[in-house]
Motif scaffolding. Structure first.
Motif, PDB file in Angstrom:
ATOM      1  N   ARG A  73       0.841  -1.213   0.000  1.00 15.02           N
ATOM      2  CA  ARG A  73       0.000   0.000   0.000  1.00 15.02           C
ATOM      3  C   ARG A  73       0.872   1.257   0.000  1.00 15.02           C
ATOM      4  NH1 ARG A  73      -5.405  -0.906   1.174  1.00 15.02           N
ATOM      5  NH2 ARG A  73      -5.830  -3.043   1.823  1.00 15.02           N
ATOM      6  N   GLN A 104       0.939   4.209  -2.795  1.00 14.75           N
ATOM      7  CA  GLN A 104       0.751   5.620  -2.470  1.00 14.75           C
ATOM      8  C   GLN A 104       1.903   6.448  -3.008  1.00 14.75           C
ATOM      9  OE1 GLN A 104      -2.121   6.971  -1.057  1.00 14.75           O
ATOM     10  NE2 GLN A 104      -1.126   8.822  -1.841  1.00 14.75           N
ATOM     11  N   ASP A 115       1.654   9.601  -5.388  1.00 14.44           N
ATOM     12  CA  ASP A 115       2.181  10.901  -4.960  1.00 14.44           C
ATOM     13  C   ASP A 115       3.223  11.441  -5.940  1.00 14.44           C
ATOM     14  OD1 ASP A 115       0.597  10.711  -2.708  1.00 14.44           O
ATOM     15  OD2 ASP A 115       2.241  10.137  -1.373  1.00 14.44           O
TER      16      ASP A 115
END
Length: 114
Positions: free
Chosen positions: A87, A91, A95
């Motif tokens: 995860r 992310q 980002d």
């Protein structure tokens, strides 16, 4: 005049990329290729695949095949267990609007697929 930042429509897709051998690819001696688990951002899966293939070619690898496993939500709906490290990498891909190679599994001998 400043451009207003639009909300991002980017999502992160999980892709499995099979690569063949190429001079300078960095694969171990004797390997016939490898499978790369990648997390790639894109507005759709097709864009994520195109970006991933382009980046892997720039990195002197020879992408042969890409299998898409969908977004985080799609994978969860299919019952995939996704650990916190995975995860976090997803992310980061979102980002940074990036392609993250999360895992590399070299193939030796007659292995062709996972």
């Amino acid at each position: 005049m400043e451009k207003q930042k639009k909300p991002s429509r980017q999502q992160v897709y999980t892709l499995l990329v099979q690569i063949g051998r190429k001079d300078g690819d960095g694969l171990p001696e004797g390997a016939t290729g490898a499978a790369l688990m990648c997390f790639a951002s894109g507005v759709d899966e097709a864009e994520a695949v195109r970006e991933t293939v382009a980046i892997l070619k720039q990195a002197d690898t020879a992408p042969l095949d890409v299998t898409g496993y969908g977004t985080l939500a799609e994978r969860e709906a299919q019952g995939h267990e996704i650990d916190p490290d995975e995860r976090a990498l997803m992310q980061r891909a979102l980002d940074e609007n990036a392609v993250i190679v999360a895992q590399m599994t070299p193939f030796f001998g007659d292995e062709k697929t996972l």
